[in-house]
Design a protein around this motif. Structure first.
Motif, mmCIF file in Angstrom:
data_model
loop_
_atom_site.group_PDB
_atom_site.id
_atom_site.type_symbol
_atom_site.label_atom_id
_atom_site.label_comp_id
_atom_site.label_asym_id
_atom_site.label_seq_id
_atom_site.Cartn_x
_atom_site.Cartn_y
_atom_site.Cartn_z
ATOM 1 N N SER A 182 0.974 -1.340 -0.021
ATOM 2 C CA SER A 182 0.066 -0.033 -0.057
ATOM 3 C C SER A 182 0.720 1.236 0.206
ATOM 4 C CB SER A 182 -1.016 0.034 1.230
ATOM 5 O OG SER A 182 -0.200 -0.081 2.428
ATOM 6 N N ALA A 183 0.199 2.388 -0.701
ATOM 7 C CA ALA A 183 0.864 3.731 -0.748
ATOM 8 C C ALA A 183 -0.042 4.724 -0.914
ATOM 9 C CB ALA A 183 1.768 3.553 -1.837
ATOM 10 N N VAL A 184 0.528 5.951 -0.353
ATOM 11 C CA VAL A 184 -0.626 7.149 -0.466
ATOM 12 C C VAL A 184 0.012 8.080 -1.044
ATOM 13 C CG1 VAL A 184 0.221 7.932 1.738
ATOM 14 C CG2 VAL A 184 -1.844 8.670 0.870
ATOM 15 N N ASN A 185 -0.722 8.970 -2.185
ATOM 16 C CA ASN A 185 -0.175 10.091 -2.879
ATOM 17 C C ASN A 185 -0.782 11.205 -2.405
ATOM 18 O OD1 ASN A 185 -1.099 11.839 -5.672
ATOM 19 N ND2 ASN A 185 1.278 11.309 -5.135
ATOM 20 N N GLU A 186 -0.064 12.090 -1.797
ATOM 21 C CA GLU A 186 -0.424 13.415 -1.236
ATOM 22 C C GLU A 186 0.060 14.466 -2.418
ATOM 23 O OE1 GLU A 186 0.763 16.569 2.329
ATOM 24 O OE2 GLU A 186 2.212 14.930 1.878
ATOM 25 N N SER A 187 -0.943 15.197 -2.926
ATOM 26 C CA SER A 187 -0.665 16.278 -3.728
ATOM 27 C C SER A 187 -1.291 17.550 -3.152
ATOM 28 C CB SER A 187 -1.479 15.897 -5.004
ATOM 29 O OG SER A 187 -2.955 15.683 -4.979
ATOM 30 N N ASP A 188 -0.719 18.810 -3.562
ATOM 31 C CA ASP A 188 -1.338 20.032 -3.154
ATOM 32 C C ASP A 188 -0.724 21.064 -4.127
ATOM 33 O OD1 ASP A 188 1.291 21.186 -2.202
ATOM 34 O OD2 ASP A 188 1.346 19.694 -0.709
ATOM 35 N N ALA A 189 -1.685 22.287 -4.002
ATOM 36 C CA ALA A 189 -0.754 23.414 -4.654
ATOM 37 C C ALA A 189 -0.527 24.440 -3.537
ATOM 38 C CB ALA A 189 -1.843 24.143 -5.731
ATOM 39 N N SER A 190 0.458 25.435 -3.883
ATOM 40 C CA SER A 190 0.836 26.459 -2.664
ATOM 41 C C SER A 190 1.119 27.707 -3.480
ATOM 42 C CB SER A 190 1.938 25.898 -1.921
ATOM 43 O OG SER A 190 3.249 25.512 -2.915
ATOM 44 N N LEU A 191 0.689 28.743 -2.567
ATOM 45 C CA LEU A 191 1.029 29.854 -3.032
ATOM 46 C C LEU A 191 1.920 30.763 -1.863
ATOM 47 C CD1 LEU A 191 0.303 32.510 -4.925
ATOM 48 C CD2 LEU A 191 -1.354 32.823 -3.508
ATOM 49 N N LYS A 192 3.149 31.025 -2.282
ATOM 50 C CA LYS A 192 4.062 31.851 -1.404
ATOM 51 C C LYS A 192 4.407 33.274 -1.670
ATOM 52 C CE LYS A 192 6.618 27.422 -1.035
ATOM 53 N NZ LYS A 192 7.969 26.622 -1.516
ATOM 54 N N VAL A 208 -3.550 0.359 -2.857
ATOM 55 C CA VAL A 208 -3.377 -1.061 -2.621
ATOM 56 C C VAL A 208 -3.112 -1.812 -3.652
ATOM 57 C CG1 VAL A 208 -4.185 -3.078 -1.285
ATOM 58 C CG2 VAL A 208 -4.843 -0.572 -0.600
ATOM 59 N N ASN A 209 -2.020 -2.552 -3.813
ATOM 60 C CA ASN A 209 -1.332 -3.145 -4.988
ATOM 61 C C ASN A 209 -1.655 -2.648 -6.017
ATOM 62 O OD1 ASN A 209 -0.961 -5.350 -3.212
ATOM 63 N ND2 ASN A 209 -3.173 -6.131 -3.419
ATOM 64 N N GLY A 210 -1.251 -1.324 -6.111
ATOM 65 C CA GLY A 210 -1.431 -0.498 -7.244
ATOM 66 C C GLY A 210 -2.560 0.022 -7.959
ATOM 67 N N ASN A 211 -3.703 -0.168 -7.092
ATOM 68 C CA ASN A 211 -5.185 0.197 -7.709
ATOM 69 C C ASN A 211 -5.497 1.196 -6.524
ATOM 70 O OD1 ASN A 211 -5.458 -1.633 -9.814
ATOM 71 N ND2 ASN A 211 -5.725 -3.301 -8.052
ATOM 72 N N SER A 212 -6.188 2.381 -6.929
ATOM 73 C CA SER A 212 -7.039 3.320 -6.144
ATOM 74 C C SER A 212 -7.834 2.636 -5.324
ATOM 75 C CB SER A 212 -7.402 4.447 -6.992
ATOM 76 O OG SER A 212 -8.112 5.337 -6.309
ATOM 77 N N ALA A 213 -7.785 2.988 -3.967
ATOM 78 C CA ALA A 213 -8.477 2.279 -3.215
ATOM 79 C C ALA A 213 -9.643 3.409 -2.345
ATOM 80 C CB ALA A 213 -7.806 1.737 -1.947
ATOM 81 N N ASN A 214 -9.071 4.823 -2.135
ATOM 82 C CA ASN A 214 -9.833 5.508 -1.461
ATOM 83 C C ASN A 214 -9.165 7.023 -1.681
ATOM 84 O OD1 ASN A 214 -11.887 6.833 0.020
ATOM 85 N ND2 ASN A 214 -11.198 6.297 2.147
ATOM 86 N N SER A 215 -9.900 8.023 -1.505
ATOM 87 C CA SER A 215 -9.125 9.463 -1.517
ATOM 88 C C SER A 215 -9.833 10.296 -0.783
ATOM 89 C CB SER A 215 -8.962 9.963 -3.039
ATOM 90 O OG SER A 215 -10.323 10.114 -3.418
ATOM 91 N N PHE A 216 -9.345 11.521 -0.320
ATOM 92 C CA PHE A 216 -10.167 12.505 0.463
ATOM 93 C C PHE A 216 -9.322 13.691 0.291
ATOM 94 C CE2 PHE A 216 -7.844 10.377 3.889
ATOM 95 C CZ PHE A 216 -7.348 11.540 4.502
ATOM 96 N N ASP A 217 -10.204 14.933 0.380
ATOM 97 C CA ASP A 217 -9.629 16.306 0.511
ATOM 98 C C ASP A 217 -9.082 16.754 1.835
ATOM 99 O OD1 ASP A 217 -10.050 16.623 -2.320
ATOM 100 O OD2 ASP A 217 -12.146 17.276 -2.061
#
Length: 167
Positions: free
Chosen positions: A104-114, A143-152
């Motif tokens: 299993s793994a998680v991808n965290e993505s975001d945009a930022s203004l500095k 999980v095992n290369g497939n998307s399992a869940n996501s949330f904002d």
């Protein structure tokens, strides 16, 4: 699996040639090493295009550890004090502890203004402070290369400090 929140520091080092296309346009590219808490240290390619569109103003677009654009203003025209604004997109992968029969793994993505201010300490060394607004944040679980869940995730504010060297 062995990281702690105390390991949250990051180091990025890039080296490579810069080609001056003309008096207002430069292009840079080269290898970049960086450390990160979410995975083992890694290498990537860094690229940047810089356009000096007015005497004290420039716009840079870059790709590497983060991807985005920065607008800068050289306050006194001598690179001693530089004010900047940037918009970045970041995507980070965290490996999670494997469960029996599942990776299993998680991808965290975001945009930022500095918005920041960089002050030269000498010809090659500087410090920079900035205020940061993180938005468009999302976690995607796999999980095992497939998307399992996501949330904002809620947007947030932060403060940052950098120490740097340029040669």
């Amino acid at each position: 699996t062995a990281g702690t929140l105390g390991d949250g520091g990051q180091v990025a080092i890039a080296a490579g040639p810069t080609y001056k296309v003309n008096r207002v346009l430069t292009v840079s590219a080269g290898p970049m090493y960086y450390s990160r808490i979410e995975d083992e240290d890694t290498w990537t390619i860094y690229a940047r295009v810089k356009w000096d569109f007015l005497p004290q103003w420039n716009l840079s677009a870059y790709a590497g550890v983060s991807n985005g654009a920065t607008l800068t203003y050289d306050v006194f025209g001598n690179q001693a004090t530089v004010v900047d604004a940037s918009l970045d997109y970041n995507s980070r992968w965290f490996r999670l502890r494997d469960q029996p029969g599942a990776k299993s793994a998680v991808n965290e993505s975001d945009a930022s203004l500095k918005f920041g201010v960089r002050q030269a300490l000498s010809e090659n060394f500087f410090v920079r402070g900035y205020i940061l607004y993180l938005f468009s944040r999302e976690y995607q679980f796999h999980v095992n290369g497939n998307s399992a869940n996501s949330f904002d995730v809620n947007s947030s504010w932060g403060l940052g400090f950098e120490v740097g060297a340029a040669f």
